[in-house]
Design a protein around this motif. Sequence first.
Motif, mmCIF file in Angstrom:
data_model
loop_
_atom_site.group_PDB
_atom_site.id
_atom_site.type_symbol
_atom_site.label_atom_id
_atom_site.label_comp_id
_atom_site.label_asym_id
_atom_site.label_seq_id
_atom_site.Cartn_x
_atom_site.Cartn_y
_atom_site.Cartn_z
ATOM 1 N N ALA A 89 -10.705 12.154 -49.306
ATOM 2 C CA ALA A 89 -11.087 13.530 -49.621
ATOM 3 C C ALA A 89 -10.258 14.078 -50.784
ATOM 4 N N LEU A 90 -8.966 13.705 -50.834
ATOM 5 C CA LEU A 90 -8.097 14.214 -51.885
ATOM 6 C C LEU A 90 -8.313 13.508 -53.216
ATOM 7 N N LEU A 91 -8.517 12.187 -53.176
ATOM 8 C CA LEU A 91 -8.580 11.402 -54.406
ATOM 9 C C LEU A 91 -9.992 11.197 -54.936
ATOM 10 N N GLY A 92 -10.985 11.403 -54.086
ATOM 11 C CA GLY A 92 -12.352 11.325 -54.561
ATOM 12 C C GLY A 92 -13.014 9.979 -54.336
ATOM 13 N N PRO A 93 -14.317 9.910 -54.583
ATOM 14 C CA PRO A 93 -15.101 8.717 -54.254
ATOM 15 C C PRO A 93 -14.784 7.496 -55.099
ATOM 16 N N ALA A 94 -14.187 7.679 -56.271
ATOM 17 C CA ALA A 94 -13.910 6.531 -57.146
ATOM 18 C C ALA A 94 -12.560 5.877 -56.881
ATOM 19 N N ALA A 95 -11.730 6.479 -56.048
ATOM 20 C CA ALA A 95 -10.391 5.950 -55.828
ATOM 21 C C ALA A 95 -10.434 4.627 -55.063
ATOM 22 N N ILE A 96 -9.480 3.762 -55.367
ATOM 23 C CA ILE A 96 -9.283 2.525 -54.614
ATOM 24 C C ILE A 96 -8.309 2.833 -53.486
ATOM 25 N N LEU A 97 -8.764 2.715 -52.261
ATOM 26 C CA LEU A 97 -7.930 3.022 -51.105
ATOM 27 C C LEU A 97 -7.741 1.762 -50.275
ATOM 28 N N GLY A 98 -6.469 1.412 -50.042
ATOM 29 C CA GLY A 98 -6.163 0.227 -49.262
ATOM 30 C C GLY A 98 -5.438 0.575 -47.988
ATOM 31 N N ALA A 99 -5.595 -0.276 -46.986
ATOM 32 C CA ALA A 99 -4.963 -0.058 -45.691
ATOM 33 C C ALA A 99 -4.291 -1.338 -45.220
ATOM 34 N N SER A 100 -3.051 -1.212 -44.759
ATOM 35 C CA SER A 100 -2.372 -2.322 -44.103
ATOM 36 C C SER A 100 -2.958 -2.502 -42.715
ATOM 37 N N CYS A 101 -3.433 -3.700 -42.432
ATOM 38 C CA CYS A 101 -4.062 -3.963 -41.135
ATOM 39 C C CYS A 101 -3.298 -5.030 -40.348
ATOM 40 N N TYR A 102 -2.227 -5.541 -40.932
ATOM 41 C CA TYR A 102 -1.300 -6.421 -40.227
ATOM 42 C C TYR A 102 -2.029 -7.628 -39.643
ATOM 43 N N ASP A 103 -2.080 -7.727 -38.319
ATOM 44 C CA ASP A 103 -2.744 -8.859 -37.663
ATOM 45 C C ASP A 103 -3.899 -8.386 -36.784
ATOM 46 N N GLU A 104 -4.495 -7.224 -37.141
ATOM 47 C CA GLU A 104 -5.488 -6.610 -36.263
ATOM 48 C C GLU A 104 -6.808 -6.333 -36.979
ATOM 49 N N GLN A 105 -7.856 -7.015 -36.527
ATOM 50 C CA GLN A 105 -9.182 -6.775 -37.067
ATOM 51 C C GLN A 105 -9.664 -5.365 -36.728
ATOM 52 N N ALA A 106 -9.239 -4.834 -35.587
ATOM 53 C CA ALA A 106 -9.666 -3.490 -35.199
ATOM 54 C C ALA A 106 -9.145 -2.439 -36.168
ATOM 55 N N LEU A 107 -7.919 -2.612 -36.661
ATOM 56 C CA LEU A 107 -7.388 -1.688 -37.676
ATOM 57 C C LEU A 107 -8.231 -1.743 -38.934
ATOM 58 N N ALA A 108 -8.640 -2.933 -39.327
ATOM 59 C CA ALA A 108 -9.465 -3.078 -40.523
ATOM 60 C C ALA A 108 -10.809 -2.387 -40.348
ATOM 61 N N GLN A 109 -11.404 -2.540 -39.181
ATOM 62 C CA GLN A 109 -12.693 -1.900 -38.925
ATOM 63 C C GLN A 109 -12.583 -0.382 -38.997
ATOM 64 N N ARG A 110 -11.515 0.153 -38.427
ATOM 65 C CA ARG A 110 -11.331 1.608 -38.461
ATOM 66 C C ARG A 110 -11.058 2.087 -39.883
ATOM 67 N N ALA A 111 -10.284 1.316 -40.642
ATOM 68 C CA ALA A 111 -9.979 1.715 -42.019
ATOM 69 C C ALA A 111 -11.239 1.757 -42.876
ATOM 70 N N VAL A 112 -12.084 0.762 -42.731
ATOM 71 C CA VAL A 112 -13.322 0.727 -43.513
ATOM 72 C C VAL A 112 -14.246 1.876 -43.099
ATOM 73 N N ALA A 113 -14.313 2.150 -41.818
ATOM 74 C CA ALA A 113 -15.137 3.265 -41.357
ATOM 75 C C ALA A 113 -14.651 4.593 -41.920
ATOM 76 N N ALA A 114 -13.339 4.684 -42.184
ATOM 77 C CA ALA A 114 -12.770 5.914 -42.733
ATOM 78 C C ALA A 114 -12.866 5.986 -44.249
ATOM 79 N N GLY A 115 -13.273 4.885 -44.893
ATOM 80 C CA GLY A 115 -13.467 4.919 -46.329
ATOM 81 C C GLY A 115 -12.580 4.013 -47.145
ATOM 82 N N ALA A 116 -11.935 3.031 -46.522
ATOM 83 C CA ALA A 116 -11.069 2.116 -47.277
ATOM 84 C C ALA A 116 -11.877 1.241 -48.224
ATOM 85 N N SER A 117 -11.284 0.950 -49.369
ATOM 86 C CA SER A 117 -11.888 0.053 -50.348
ATOM 87 C C SER A 117 -11.487 -1.391 -50.120
ATOM 88 N N TYR A 118 -10.314 -1.573 -49.516
ATOM 89 C CA TYR A 118 -9.859 -2.930 -49.200
ATOM 90 C C TYR A 118 -8.967 -2.888 -47.970
#
Length: 213
Positions: free
Chosen positions: A105-134
Motif C-alpha cells: 500500500a505504501l510503495l505501490g503496485p510496481a514495487a518489488i516486495l520480498g518476504a523471508s519464508c525460512y523453511d515454511e511453505q505456509a509463510l510463502a503462501q501467506r506472503a504471496v496472498a498479501a502481495g509479495a513479488s518473491y
Amino acid sequence: MTPSRPLAGPPPRGLYLITPDDAGTASLLARVEPLLSSGAVTWLQYRNKTAGDALRHEQALALQARCAAAGVPLIINDDVRLARAVGAAGVHLGEDDGDIAAARALLGPAAILGASCYDEQALAQRAVAAGASYVAFGAFFPTRSKDTHRRASPALLADAQALGVARVAIGGITPDNTPALVAAGADLVAVIAGVFEAPDPLAAARAYQAAFA
C-alpha cells in the motif's frame, strides 16, 4: 482478489547480491560499483545491520543512484520507509519486519516486495496472498550472516513454483552449490560473503551468474 504484483512474465534469474555491513559510504560504493557495472548482478539489496538511520539513508541514496545508472533494481532490507525515501525498487521483509500488504500500500503496485519464508511453505503462501513479488527460503547451508537454526530443503523451491512468483535461495550459497539449487527451482541466489569475501569478488559474481546460463 490477490493484490497486484510486479515481475510479470518470466521471473528474473541470477545473482541477488546483498551488501556487507560497511561503516564507510565511499568504501561500500568502491566495493559495489565494479560488480554493478559488470552485468553479473541481477538485483542488489542494501543491508546494514550496524548503521544508524542517518548512515543508512546516506548509503541507500548513494546506492540507488549507482543502481539506476547500472539498470539494477535496488531493494532495501527491512525498512519500507527508507525504500520509499530513496526511491528504491522495493523492500525485503523478514518475519518480524512489517506487513507485506502495508508495504504494498505504501510503495505501490510496481514495487518489488520480498518476504523471508525460512523453511515454511505456509509463510510463502501467506506472503504471496498479501502481495509479495518473491519469496526467499533459507538457510540452505551454514552461514555466518544470520541464525541458521531454520534450515530449508530444496524441495521447498520446487513446491513454491505454483505460487507464481520468483523464488530466492539464501544461506551459505557458493558457486559450487548454486547449480543444484537452480535445478531445484531457484530463480535467484542471495549472497553476501560468497562475493564480498572472495579473493576476486568480480570473478565470484560471474561464477554465480554463470550457474543460470
